[in-house]
Design an enzyme around this catalytic site. Sequence first.
Site, PDB file in Angstrom:
ATOM      1  N   GLU A  59      22.824  16.655 -23.782  1.00  0.00           N
ATOM      2  CA  GLU A  59      22.445  17.150 -22.451  1.00  0.00           C
ATOM      3  C   GLU A  59      23.598  17.010 -21.458  1.00  0.00           C
ATOM      4  O   GLU A  59      23.470  16.456 -20.367  1.00  0.00           O
ATOM      5  CB  GLU A  59      21.175  16.438 -21.963  1.00  0.00           C
ATOM      6  CG  GLU A  59      20.025  16.655 -22.920  1.00  0.00           C
ATOM      7  CD  GLU A  59      18.660  16.177 -22.427  1.00  0.00           C
ATOM      8  OE1 GLU A  59      18.596  15.510 -21.376  1.00  0.00           O
ATOM      9  OE2 GLU A  59      17.664  16.485 -23.093  1.00  0.00           O
TER      10      GLU A  59
ATOM     11  N   GLU B 222      16.287  17.591 -30.134  1.00  0.00           N
ATOM     12  CA  GLU B 222      15.439  16.555 -29.517  1.00  0.00           C
ATOM     13  C   GLU B 222      14.147  17.208 -29.071  1.00  0.00           C
ATOM     14  O   GLU B 222      14.172  18.299 -28.488  1.00  0.00           O
ATOM     15  CB  GLU B 222      16.172  15.912 -28.330  1.00  0.00           C
ATOM     16  CG  GLU B 222      15.416  14.734 -27.740  1.00  0.00           C
ATOM     17  CD  GLU B 222      16.163  14.082 -26.575  1.00  0.00           C
ATOM     18  OE1 GLU B 222      17.392  13.874 -26.676  1.00  0.00           O
ATOM     19  OE2 GLU B 222      15.503  13.788 -25.561  1.00  0.00           O
TER      20      GLU B 222
HETATM   21  C1  GAL Z   1      16.013  13.495 -22.875  1.00  0.00           C
HETATM   22  C2  GAL Z   1      17.249  12.662 -23.086  1.00  0.00           C
HETATM   23  C3  GAL Z   1      16.907  11.326 -23.716  1.00  0.00           C
HETATM   24  C4  GAL Z   1      15.739  10.708 -23.004  1.00  0.00           C
HETATM   25  C5  GAL Z   1      14.575  11.648 -23.033  1.00  0.00           C
HETATM   26  C6  GAL Z   1      13.320  11.089 -22.408  1.00  0.00           C
HETATM   27  O1  GAL Z   1      16.222  14.558 -22.010  1.00  0.00           O
HETATM   28  O2  GAL Z   1      18.144  13.333 -23.922  1.00  0.00           O
HETATM   29  O3  GAL Z   1      18.017  10.480 -23.650  1.00  0.00           O
HETATM   30  O4  GAL Z   1      16.121  10.459 -21.685  1.00  0.00           O
HETATM   31  O5  GAL Z   1      14.933  12.814 -22.322  1.00  0.00           O
HETATM   32  O6  GAL Z   1      12.309  12.048 -22.381  1.00  0.00           O
END
Ligand code: GAL
Length: 827
Positions: free
Chosen positions: A443, A520
């Site tokens: 991100e 993710e």
């Molecule tokens: C994502 C991020 C993670 C964590 C997650 C929580 O956007 O990559 O590190 O923060 O959100 O939902």
Amino acid sequence: MRILPAVGIWILLSYAGTAQTLDTQNSPRQRLSFDDGWKFHMGDDPGASTPAFNDKTWRSLDLPHDWSIEGDFSQNNSTGQQEAGLPAGVGWYRKTFRLATFTAAASGKQAFAGKAVRGISTFSDKVYIDFDGVYRNSEVYINGHLLGRRPYGYISFRYDLTPWLKKGADNVLAVRVDNSTQPNSRWYTGTGIYRHVWLETLPAAPVAIDHWGTFITTGDVTGQQVRLRIATTLRAAQPGQTCTLQHVLIDSNGNRVTSLSLPYTAKDTLSTVQQDLLFPNARRWSPEHPYLYTVETSLLIGNRVVDRYTTRTGIRTFQFDLRQGFLLNGRHLKIKGVCLHHDLGALGAAVNTSAMRRQLQILKDMGCNAIRTAHNPPAPEFLDLCDEMGFLVMDEAFDMWQKKKNKYDYSLSFPQWHRQDLEDMIRRDRNHPSVFIWSIGNEIHEQFDKSGISLAKELTHIIKSLDPTRPVTSAMTEADTLENNIYQADALDVMGLNYNQQVYDSVQRKYPGLPFLATETTSAEATRGHYDMPSDSIRHWPASAKVPAVGVNHDYTISAYDNVSPYWGSTHEETWRIVKRDPFVAGLFVWSGFDYLGEPTPYRWPARSSYFGIVDLAGFPKDSYYLYQSEWSQKPVLHLFPHWNWRPGQMIDVWAYYSQASEVELFLNGQSLGVRRKEGDDLHVQWRVPFEPGVLKAVSRIHGKTVLEDEIHTAGAPARIQFMADRQMIHADGCDLAFVGIRITDADGNLVPNADNELSIKITGEGTLAAMDNGYQADLESFRGTQHKAFNGLCLAIVRSKKKAGKITLHVSGAGLSPATLDIDSQ
Ligand code: GAL
């Protein structure tokens, strides 16, 4: 640089190796653990780098060490809630050693790979110090001389001690660690020399294998015949140096499979030699059968072996495919992965192989086959375990580039250090068969800025120059190709998108020619053992970037019915349903495998750890664990929940996850409440039942035959203590651990689902209490006390062995509970 052909199929060659391990028995090269016997002081002292400094009053300890986890949770700590409110600051480590003394003490000791090690023989030997990771801003001094500074807290690095060492006299290694500038992370980092330290010695010779100097990949594969491609980087005192380079391939039983020996003349002081080793009947590495080979590389001058280096290897081929997603060894494989941060719950960041193995075993039993190391290079032992246990790994370099996410984060060091850090990560990790893809960042804010184009190109280029065989991706959030500058760089081999599952349908159109990986997903939130009705209304906590979480629970819990997520996330079922359906989605990495310290979305203080885990911080599975197990694993599953202690007449939603059966029938006190079947893309079955105390029972069946039964009893008052130990025999090495789950039950042995008894722990015999935890995200009790409350019926005691073998006894007591003991054998 893009190496995907237009047709979109890219055959990747397989790999080999772990962090290079050494055959210390016959090798001139010796690698000794340098973890023991350090002095530590929390706080700064400008004089501490000088050898004469008096550290007598400092605390003695062995590494790995994380001082943050030893502190108390407090809102006043500068780390803030995102880093769990634990202390950071500046600290010093010092170790005084005499080379002769040190190596004599290490002789015959099980210092590495279970084999005896030899001492340093001549003083012209080369002596290196290897740090696997120091969080953060380390400064290392030998005998008062500054060897170097290393800002990135997740990178492994080495210094040459040779010119500064004193013979027959004390040498002092001093390390300053500075984690004082806060905040610098979005999650708990830990502070200190939290990974292992090694001393590596090599007798002086005109030629040697370079640090991380082998790179072993599989070339072409014809039937069972494999061509292993071995690149060896040599350091020679001068060009023209001649030697013989020999490779021996050894199978997992220690049998010699084949070998190769060739004369070599060094063209330069640093040169790389490429050799091929052909062998038949090669066994493949896969998550189900993680078969490993070893390549033993020797350098000879005449008949004298001047260096020997062993590299662990696994043979596998894989390809990303535009339509079929992912194939391993020629067969389709859905990547069923989770993201993991590096902390080990109550143990903090201090590396411990037993703790990492336990985490991975819990995930393996769930059917998980892949890990994303969020958002940084992991400890070397973590990758060794993934090689051995069979996990594919997405190895990630950074959480930010030049644009910061926190005021004092790595963005400050990125301009000066990114090349070195990325090169070191690739060199260190490129031999692991588990590692199948590199991620240049998570991100990254440069997605939204033109600078993202050149940086994505540069980082990908660095990786390809050291490893042209694995694909490169980035875990991005911007789904719009025109807005996403990392995508626009045209450098990635695989499109990596976080969340955004609404665009999966159009992936093939939006990102033509790029295979797709859900890097993710999910971020569902839950507290183990807590249930809010109704179960089928989806809650978004927080609901949007502007609207904070409304209607959240006053006790900082979140329902475990898989119906809560932040606005950017989804439930486990919502995401898996789509990923399962779409073959072109190579797989997913669920956020997150375990709860971790820090980032307690959606709550404020005193919440201090995350709610996103499929498994809680103490390692107890939440209910969604069994959803994945029913979908991902080969074993039959029937999991019934919630607990059965409610108010009479209260309407309770009863869920069951099941597999390898066609239906489930529910009974309350012997009365059938009906048969349910998953229809369409259902992933669970549900009943709405007016509560009456007694026994709730589910029976799963196929063709009328019972597959499994699961029962929940209404529990009475807390009365007894039951143990669930992961192991009752551990190694007497001072670092092995037994994880002992403690269940509070009623007089009949039923778990009391809301028990929060205060437990007192005493350990006698050859062990110590390493930590306690209960998995509750807003528990501010120290992990280090000998008293801890249970939460929703469970508590965890982590027992550490001493260096002396013998019996360890755990004594647990609590008001109103019959005391209980558990014996653990330490050998
Ligand atoms: C994502 C991020 C993670 C964590 C997650 C929580 O956007 O990559 O590190 O923060 O959100 O939902």
